[in-house]
Design a protein around this motif. Structure first.
Motif, PDB file in Angstrom:
ATOM      1  N   UNK A 228       0.817  -1.214   0.000  1.00  0.00           N
ATOM      2  CA  UNK A 228       0.000   0.000   0.000  1.00  0.00           C
ATOM      3  C   UNK A 228       0.851   1.265   0.000  1.00  0.00           C
ATOM      4  N   UNK A 229       1.970   1.243   0.712  1.00  0.00           N
ATOM      5  CA  UNK A 229       2.822   2.435   0.746  1.00  0.00           C
ATOM      6  C   UNK A 229       3.409   2.736  -0.634  1.00  0.00           C
ATOM      7  N   UNK A 230       3.869   1.713  -1.317  1.00  0.00           N
ATOM      8  CA  UNK A 230       4.449   1.939  -2.640  1.00  0.00           C
ATOM      9  C   UNK A 230       3.367   2.323  -3.649  1.00  0.00           C
ATOM     10  N   UNK A 231       2.184   1.780  -3.470  1.00  0.00           N
ATOM     11  CA  UNK A 231       1.060   2.197  -4.317  1.00  0.00           C
ATOM     12  C   UNK A 231       0.773   3.681  -4.112  1.00  0.00           C
ATOM     13  N   UNK A 232       0.785   4.117  -2.864  1.00  0.00           N
ATOM     14  CA  UNK A 232       0.539   5.532  -2.564  1.00  0.00           C
ATOM     15  C   UNK A 232       1.585   6.422  -3.224  1.00  0.00           C
ATOM     16  N   UNK A 254     -15.461   5.142  -4.298  1.00  0.00           N
ATOM     17  CA  UNK A 254     -15.327   3.694  -4.375  1.00  0.00           C
ATOM     18  C   UNK A 254     -14.077   3.299  -5.171  1.00  0.00           C
ATOM     19  N   UNK A 255     -13.048   4.095  -5.015  1.00  0.00           N
ATOM     20  CA  UNK A 255     -11.737   3.774  -5.595  1.00  0.00           C
ATOM     21  C   UNK A 255     -10.823   3.356  -4.446  1.00  0.00           C
ATOM     22  N   UNK A 256     -10.191   2.192  -4.583  1.00  0.00           N
ATOM     23  CA  UNK A 256      -9.441   1.614  -3.483  1.00  0.00           C
ATOM     24  C   UNK A 256      -8.048   1.169  -3.935  1.00  0.00           C
ATOM     25  N   UNK A 257      -7.155   1.112  -2.989  1.00  0.00           N
ATOM     26  CA  UNK A 257      -5.867   0.452  -3.192  1.00  0.00           C
ATOM     27  C   UNK A 257      -5.916  -0.867  -2.442  1.00  0.00           C
ATOM     28  N   UNK A 258      -5.450  -1.912  -3.096  1.00  0.00           N
ATOM     29  CA  UNK A 258      -5.366  -3.222  -2.462  1.00  0.00           C
ATOM     30  C   UNK A 258      -3.919  -3.691  -2.585  1.00  0.00           C
ATOM     31  N   UNK A 292      -7.443  -2.954   7.159  1.00  0.00           N
ATOM     32  CA  UNK A 292      -6.752  -1.775   6.645  1.00  0.00           C
ATOM     33  C   UNK A 292      -5.372  -2.100   6.091  1.00  0.00           C
ATOM     34  N   UNK A 293      -4.741  -3.163   6.583  1.00  0.00           N
ATOM     35  CA  UNK A 293      -3.425  -3.509   6.051  1.00  0.00           C
ATOM     36  C   UNK A 293      -3.521  -4.162   4.666  1.00  0.00           C
ATOM     37  N   UNK A 300      -7.710   8.043   1.385  1.00  0.00           N
ATOM     38  CA  UNK A 300      -6.908   8.006   2.609  1.00  0.00           C
ATOM     39  C   UNK A 300      -5.423   7.976   2.266  1.00  0.00           C
ATOM     40  N   UNK A 301      -5.070   7.285   1.195  1.00  0.00           N
ATOM     41  CA  UNK A 301      -3.664   7.242   0.786  1.00  0.00           C
ATOM     42  C   UNK A 301      -3.200   8.601   0.279  1.00  0.00           C
ATOM     43  N   UNK A 302      -4.130   9.392  -0.240  1.00  0.00           N
ATOM     44  CA  UNK A 302      -3.778  10.710  -0.748  1.00  0.00           C
ATOM     45  C   UNK A 302      -3.875  11.780   0.345  1.00  0.00           C
ATOM     46  N   UNK A 303      -4.267  11.363   1.547  1.00  0.00           N
ATOM     47  CA  UNK A 303      -4.369  12.311   2.639  1.00  0.00           C
ATOM     48  C   UNK A 303      -5.647  13.114   2.649  1.00  0.00           C
ATOM     49  N   UNK A 304      -6.657  12.664   1.882  1.00  0.00           N
ATOM     50  CA  UNK A 304      -7.911  13.356   1.847  1.00  0.00           C
ATOM     51  C   UNK A 304      -8.860  12.768   2.897  1.00  0.00           C
TER      52      UNK A 304
END
Length: 309
Positions: A228-232, A254-258, A292-293, A300-304
């Protein structure tokens, strides 16, 4: 039996069968004990680089000596009875041709078992094949039965759904690639519709305009090998593109990182975990949210500010 596993999914299968490999690949990290084993191969690609830089390095490596290099001294020292490799993708892990060449060069007396899954059924068949090769077929049958029962539970629950939203799963961000192989099947099982590939199709690059035209209602970004960190760190590959903010999935949150490193891209037992996580994203009213992991809203990954899963 002395087993060497050269891809993370095979390592997970071997451990799930109650066995312990004597050597693994440099990427094998689950279960945690796998990371303590000698690594039998090395990558010529910097896994910490950006998605575009990795793509460029892969192309350069493929035109040269290949993405991976086998540590012949380590392989010889481990003296395996069985080496498990793969034939699905020479970017994801060392391929069986290179492995067979190494085994022949070292004159090792061992079997090379090649996996090449493109569906959940193929993964379950691979588990049984590895069970046969390691004398653990009974345990393999039990494991597959448990995994199939979990898949059936997801499919039965989905029957209660009122709709099947359009889903896009991206397994690379620059260039944009849509996930294939087992992913179209998993999306359908999770209660979505997947108009980007047929079950069993290879993952492939797509023009961004094609993604915009498809306009997913649920978007899952799961780059192969990225946590997730590298995706961010690489989200701008998508968010800076024209029309990103107009996608239905983005507008409706409804856009997510997995985690593509641990899930979705590893065709082993935890592919069923990935299915359950995916179902939680597609139909949060019917399934538990993934931890969440494993997955998070892109906002959330973008800090919004957003509501957590």
């Amino acid at each position: 039996m002395r087993i060497v596993t050269l891809l993370p999914s095979a390592t997970e299968i071997v451990y799930a069968l109650g066995l312990e490999p004597v050597g693994t690949s440099h990427e094998c990290d689950y279960p945690p004990d796998a990371a303590t084993k000698p690594a039998v191969n090395r990558s010529r690609v910097d896994a910490e680089a950006s998605s575009a830089e990795i793509d460029s390095q892969v192309l350069e490596a493929e035109d040269g000596d290949g993405v991976y290099d086998i540590d012949l001294d380590t392989l010889d020292r481990l003296d395996p009875d069985l080496v498990i490799s793969q034939g699905i993708c020479d970017v994801c892990a060392v391929d069986s041709v290179l492995v067979r060449e190494a085994v022949e060069k070292l004159a090792l007396d061992c079997e090379v078992l090649t996996t090449d899954p493109h569906s959940l059924g193929d993964v379950f068949a691979d588990i049984r094949r590895i069970g046969d090769a390691t004398g653990t077929r009974e345990r393999a049958d039990e494991l597959v039965a448990d995994l199939e029962a979990r898949v059936d539970t997801v499919a039965a629950t989905v029957e209660k759904a009122d709709e099947r939203p359009r889903v896009a799963v991206l397994d690379w961000t620059d260039p944009v690639m849509t996930a294939g192989h087992w992913v179209p099947e998993m999306v359908e099982l999770a209660g979505g519709s997947y108009g980007l590939a047929e079950p069993g199709d290879a993952s492939r690059p797509r023009e961004w305009d094609a993604i915009r035209e498809y306009d997913p209602e649920v978007l899952v970004v799961a780059p192969c090998g990225f946590d997730l960190d590298q995706t961010a760190e690489n989200l701008a590959d998508l968010t800076d593109r024209e029309g990103w903010d107009d996608l239905t999935a983005v507008l409706e949150g409804r856009a997510y990182a997995l985690d593509g490193h641990q899930f979705m891209n590893r065709p082993g037992p935890r592919l069923v975990d990935s299915l359950e996580h995916l179902a939680g994203l597609v139909h949060p009213d019917l399934f538990d949210s993934p931890p969440a992991e494993a997955a998070r809203p892109l906002r959330t990954l973008r800090g919004e500010p957003t509501v957590e899963l």
